[in-house]
Design an enzyme around this catalytic site. Structure first.
Site, PDB file in Angstrom:
ATOM      1  N   GLY A  93       0.817  -1.214   0.000  1.00  0.00           N
ATOM      2  CA  GLY A  93       0.000   0.000   0.000  1.00  0.00           C
ATOM      3  C   GLY A  93       0.849   1.261   0.000  1.00  0.00           C
ATOM      4  O   GLY A  93       0.634   2.164  -0.802  1.00  0.00           O
ATOM      5  N   ALA A  94       1.823   1.312   0.913  1.00  0.00           N
ATOM      6  CA  ALA A  94       2.653   2.503   1.024  1.00  0.00           C
ATOM      7  C   ALA A  94       3.798   2.232   1.985  1.00  0.00           C
ATOM      8  O   ALA A  94       3.828   1.173   2.628  1.00  0.00           O
ATOM      9  CB  ALA A  94       1.835   3.686   1.532  1.00  0.00           C
ATOM     10  N   MET A  95       4.721   3.181   2.069  1.00  0.00           N
ATOM     11  CA  MET A  95       5.910   2.976   2.893  1.00  0.00           C
ATOM     12  C   MET A  95       6.296   4.253   3.629  1.00  0.00           C
ATOM     13  O   MET A  95       6.356   5.321   3.030  1.00  0.00           O
ATOM     14  CB  MET A  95       7.057   2.495   1.983  1.00  0.00           C
ATOM     15  CG  MET A  95       8.349   2.236   2.706  1.00  0.00           C
ATOM     16  SD  MET A  95       8.155   0.922   3.949  1.00  0.00           S
ATOM     17  CE  MET A  95       9.334   1.482   5.166  1.00  0.00           C
ATOM     18  N   GLU A 120       0.811   5.696   7.512  1.00  0.00           N
ATOM     19  CA  GLU A 120       2.227   5.998   7.226  1.00  0.00           C
ATOM     20  C   GLU A 120       2.687   7.188   8.058  1.00  0.00           C
ATOM     21  O   GLU A 120       3.807   7.203   8.575  1.00  0.00           O
ATOM     22  CB  GLU A 120       2.436   6.280   5.736  1.00  0.00           C
ATOM     23  CG  GLU A 120       1.959   5.177   4.797  1.00  0.00           C
ATOM     24  CD  GLU A 120       2.406   3.772   5.159  1.00  0.00           C
ATOM     25  OE1 GLU A 120       3.488   3.621   5.750  1.00  0.00           O
ATOM     26  OE2 GLU A 120       1.652   2.809   4.866  1.00  0.00           O
TER      27      GLU A 120
HETATM   28  N1  0A1 Z   1       5.787  -0.687   6.341  1.00  0.00           N
HETATM   29  C1  0A1 Z   1       4.789  -0.532   5.330  1.00  0.00           C
HETATM   30  C2  0A1 Z   1       4.484  -1.735   4.544  1.00  0.00           C
HETATM   31  C3  0A1 Z   1       5.456  -2.228   3.553  1.00  0.00           C
HETATM   32  C4  0A1 Z   1       6.167  -3.365   3.823  1.00  0.00           C
HETATM   33  C5  0A1 Z   1       6.992  -3.938   2.890  1.00  0.00           C
HETATM   34  C6  0A1 Z   1       7.074  -3.331   1.671  1.00  0.00           C
HETATM   35  O1  0A1 Z   1       7.838  -3.901   0.704  1.00  0.00           O
HETATM   36  C7  0A1 Z   1       8.147  -5.229   0.826  1.00  0.00           C
HETATM   37  C8  0A1 Z   1       6.394  -2.171   1.386  1.00  0.00           C
HETATM   38  C9  0A1 Z   1       5.590  -1.615   2.354  1.00  0.00           C
HETATM   39  C10 0A1 Z   1       3.496  -0.217   6.022  1.00  0.00           C
HETATM   40  O2  0A1 Z   1       3.154  -0.856   6.998  1.00  0.00           O
HETATM   41  O3  0A1 Z   1       2.800   0.649   5.570  1.00  0.00           O
HETATM   42 ZN    ZN Z   2       2.756  -0.042   8.615  1.00  0.00          ZN
END
Ligand code: 0A1
Ligand code: ZN
Length: 885
Positions: free
Chosen positions: A267-269, A304
């Site tokens: 979804g997003a980062m 995020e």
């Molecule tokens: N930390 C982000 C989610 C996320 C995890 C892994 C990704 O690539 C493998 C990309 C995004 C969240 O929780 O929004």
């Molecule tokens: Zn997250």
């Protein structure tokens, strides 16, 4: 691709890093056919370890080393070792500087991990272990560093150059190129690194912090999307204010940026100061995005943003602690959405999702605790268990401590661990210390997988005027553990008298009643609570608000459920009573179908829904939720052996009966709400979402009647509405109807109108892929030939393949195994392109234990075929091998 034998990583093997990286200086030279990454790492021996200078092993994959130097002395071939996953060098002092230059190929990176190109722009995705595909590094979250990043690229193609932190300089370079430098003053692990270069436009706004300082807010998009950013910007400002008010957390940099990209695995980062988003989670305007999409944008922007504290300022020690940031942040974003919209509806949506999907995961071969003990590929652990169940665990902490105690705990957590990489134990410790409580037993929620069952029985003693509730908890075995110890299960409950009012609650031993809804802690395998001063046998309302992620059972009869549907003071439990009633009725129909009997719908379900439809005091969104029958996915989850065809036949039969018997009230409510929609400009607010949700569910029932006036109304709505919510519902209704000519015409005009908008085309794809009319697989294969379809774009894969295998259960589970074969072929193809997406699409095949013997054999056969396909990524290998174990 997997280049070595897959290795299992265990939590118990955690060891602090041998070396630390105080400063990270990066320079990226972006070209069309390669990129050069220069890294200067200011390093030292980690003081937590004793003396000696062990070898320094840096992570790195798919990197071509061009140059390396230790304290400015170039390293010769014999001075270092390189293998598929690392670079090893021998430091000569406790403090040193390591310089490397590597060559990488973002232009051919289809895995969308590390540095890659989405369309014409460069972008990054480093969580969890993508940074090692950018440069040699200690790519683990407990190595935190100060980053300075310079990006150099062609000015004309890439006028915008972004990275984390604050901009500190920019200027022209040779050959039509230019540069920009960014400095991030906050220590962070490499997974939070980000870089973007492209021809982007931005909308800009400012936010004034509670403490008075302004923050610049920017949302960067490709030029054609500049008109779709307002909703995300409003959501961002609401999130920033909410985090100040509810958690006392302010933003910390002078600038906060969001960039929308079309090709993104998730979804997003939450990269520090530079969030990168799947465009589907940023772009929204009435004409192109549904109400659900608007709500998703609001929730993901918030999620995020909230990570800036729960994730970035306080991060994870290792990836086993993922739920430390994800469970907490999902809980935070869910509460935010509840505050912005209807709290009860948000809870209903989340619980329905959890019970359908997370419970299935918890009962399947990939079941794992919220804090897993081991993994092969960490990307496979961005799961519903870590996110959604993790959020339920945090919610239970708040339920047990109360809102104030929870806030004190979170204040202590942020204060104590700011700038650190910590564990879920540290989180719970802060909650314990701030409240003077012991949560040792509660922590089993982090270490034991599986969904607990909670069986409740009651007894009324007329002479003693006492009412007792007995709770029995158990938890089924999961691949990691057979025997489970009792959990702490907070059960929020009330007792209803014959008029439907909540009784005052006084437990045995208490001198007076303590409220009329309260939380009991069930901590033992079997436990009885006795209420006193109860004049007549009450009806219990259990697990109000779904106070724990368990499978609760209580022997309600259908009349009691109808009573709770009307009278329970807890909105969630009113809905839940309706769901349980529908489950009982549908299970009866499933049984009739299996015995070859004529289907007979219990008229009490019709009566209950008629009452709901006639209750104009009820929030329209609640009416819509209560009219929605439990989905086929949920009915599958709660079956011992799921009979796909019987489930589908039973549910469709019930829907038709509802359409037939309740046509009048449905038609009245449809017309009344459509009239308002027709005369009101689109607004993205809870009240308007509610109206459209009732209008649209009514329409989807009405169409089952196949009456000409409904077709006419659907076409009117399709053509005349001003928003995607109404238009897409009308399209979906037509797609699932027998009106072939109208369906074809609507699909064609929709595609013609929206062909240049990929996010709208995703919806066009997915309503067709999810259509349960016969011939689903052929339709899906035809959709994949459409010029707008590509396997390289994760959103397209999700819209077609995900919708087919995840939502179109009768077609996917066709008895001849054609759906399974199709999915396996696809996974094999995706494995080479994008392992993360391949592994996620596999999930439906891993659930083979739920089905009859013939289907089990077919599903396992396909899993075995994937395993034999060779050259499997660690992502796909782990899921397939665990599913067959
Ligand atoms: N930390 C982000 C989610 C996320 C995890 C892994 C990704 O690539 C493998 C990309 C995004 C969240 O929780 O929004
Ligand atoms: Zn997250």
């Amino acid at each position: 691709m997997r280049t070595e034998q897959p290795q299992v990583i265990h939590l118990k093997d955690y060891k602090a890093p041998e070396y630390l990286i105080d400063e990270t200086h990066l320079t990226f030279e972006l070209f069309e056919d390669h990129t050069l990454v220069h890294a200067q790492l200011i390093m030292r021996r980690n003081p937590v370890h004793g003396g000696g200078l062990p070898a320094l092993v840096l992570d790195g994959q798919q990197l071509e080393l061009v140059r390396a130097a230790l304290d400015d002395e170039p390293l010769q071939a014999g001075d270092y070792q390189i293998d598929a996953g690392s670079l090893t060098v021998q430091p000569r002092a406790a403090q040193f500087t390591l310089d490397t230059t590597v060559k990488i190929h973002p232009e051919t990176n289809t895995a969308l991990e590390g540095l890659y190109k989405s369309g014409k722009m460069f972008c990054t995705q480093c969580e969890a272990e993508g940074f090692r595909k950018i440069t040699y590094y200690l790519d683990r979250p407990d190595v935190m560093s100060i980053f300075t990043t310079t990006v150099i690229a062609e000015q004309h193609r890439y006028p915008v150059l972004l990275s984390n932190g604050n901009p500190v300089g920019s200027g022209p370079a040779e050959d039509g190129r230019h540069w920009a430098t960014w400095e991030d003053p906050f220590m962070k692990p490499a997974y939070l690194f980000a870089l973007v270069a492209g021809d982007l436009w931005c909308v800009e706004d400012t936010f004034t912090r509670q403490s008075g300082r302004d923050v610049t807010l920017r949302i960067y998009v490709e030029p054609e999307n500049i008109d779709k950013c307002d909703h995300a910007m409003v959501s961002l400002k609401k999130s920033m204010r909410w985090d100040e008010e509810v958690y006392g957390r302010e933003y910390d940099l002078d600038i906060f940026m969001i960039v929308a990209v079309n090709d993104f695995n998730m979804g997003a980062m939450e990269n520090k100061g530079l969030n990168i988003f799947n465009s589907s989670c940023v772009l929204a305007r009435a004409e192109t995005a549904t109400d659900a999409a608007h709500q998703r944008v609001e929730a993901v922007v918030a999620h995020e943003y909230f990570h800036n504290w729960s994730g970035n300022r306080v991060t994870c020690r290792d990836w086993f602690q993922l739920s430390l940031k994800e469970g907490f942040t999902v809980f935070r974003d869910a509460e935010f959405s509840a505050d912005m919209n209807s709290r009860t509806v948000k809870r209903i949506e989340d619980v329905a999702y959890l019970r359908t999907h997370q419970f299935a995961e918890d009962a399947g071969p990939m079941a794992h605790p919220v804090r897993p003990d081991s993994f092969i590929e960490i990307s496979n652990f961005y799961t519903l268990t870590v996110y959604e169940k993790g959020s339920e665990v945090v919610r239970m902490v708040r339920t047990l401590l109360g809102a104030e105690g929870f806030r004190q705990g979170s204040d202590l957590y942020f204060e104590r661990h700011d700038g650190q990489a910590v564990t879920t134990d540290d989180f719970i410790k802060a909650m314990e210390d701030a409240n003077g409580v012991d949560l040792t037993q509660f922590k089993r929620w982090y270490s034991q997988a599986g969904t607990p069952r909670l069986e409740v029985s009651d007894a009324y003693d007329e002479a003693a005027r006492t009412y007792s509730l007995t709770f029995r908890q158990s938890c089924p075995p999961t691949p990691d553990k057979a025997e489970k110890l009792p959990f702490v299960i907070p059960v929020e409950l009330g007792l209803l008298d014959a008029q439907g009012n909540d009784l005052p609650l006084q437990l045995a031993g208490e001198s007076s009643a303590v409220g009329s809804t309260r939380v009991l802690s069930v901590t033992e395998a079997e436990q009885t609570f006795v209420f006193q001063g109860i004049e007549a046998r009450p009806l219990p309302s259990l697990l109000r608000g779904f106070s724990a992620p368990v499978k609760l059972s209580f022997p309600y009869d259908r009349d009691q459920l109808m009573f709770l549907m009307q009278h329970d003071s807890d909105g969630f439990n009113r809905w839940e009573a309706g769901q349980q009633l529908a489950v009982q009725v549908l299970q009866e129909l499933i049984g009739q179908h299996q015995l070859g009997q004529a289907l007979q719908l219990d008229p009490r379900l019709l009566k209950a829904l008629d009452t709901v439809l006639g209750d104009t005091s009820l929030d329209a969104a609640m009416v819509a939720e209560m009219l929605s029958l439990p989905g086929e996915g949920y009915l599958t989850e709660i079956s011992q052996v799921a009979d796909v065809d019987a489930i589908h036949a039973a549910r469709e039969f019930a829907r038709r009966q509802i359409a037939e018997h309740l046509f009048e009230p449905l038609w009245t409510r449809y017309q009344a709400n459509r009239a308002v929609s027709r005369n009101t400009a689109y607004v993205a607010s809870a009240e308007h979402f509610a109206r459209r949700s009732l209008q649209n569910i009514a329409l989807s029932y009405l169409m089952l009647s196949v009456k000409p006036q409904v077709l006419e109304a659907t076409l009117e709505q399709f053509e005349q509405c001003d928003n995607m919510t109404e238009r897409l519902t009308a399209l979906a209704v037509l797609v699932n109807s027998p009106f072939e000519a109208e369906r074809a015409k609507a699909l064609e005009s929709f595609a013609e109108h929206f062909k240049d908008n990929p996010l709208v085309m995703d919806q066009w794809f997915s309503v067709q892929a999810a259509s349960t009319l016969p011939g689903g697989l052929a339709r899906v294969k035809a959709l994949m030939q459409h010029p707008a379809f590509t396997l390289k774009n994760p959103n397209k894969v999700r819209a077609v393949v995900g919708a087919f295998a995840g939502q179109n259960l009768v077609n996917f589970h066709a008895a001849d195994g054609s759906g399974y074969r199709f999915l396996a072929d696809l996974v094999i193809e995706l494995n080479a392109l994008n392992p993360q997406i391949a592994s996620r699409q596999l999930a439906p095949l891993t659930r083979w234990r739920k089905y009859d013997a013939a289907r089990q054999a077919l599903m396992k056969g396909e899993l075995e075929r994937i395993l034999a396909a060779g050259e499997l990524s660690s992502d796909v290998y782990e899921v397939v091998s665990k599913s067959l174990a």
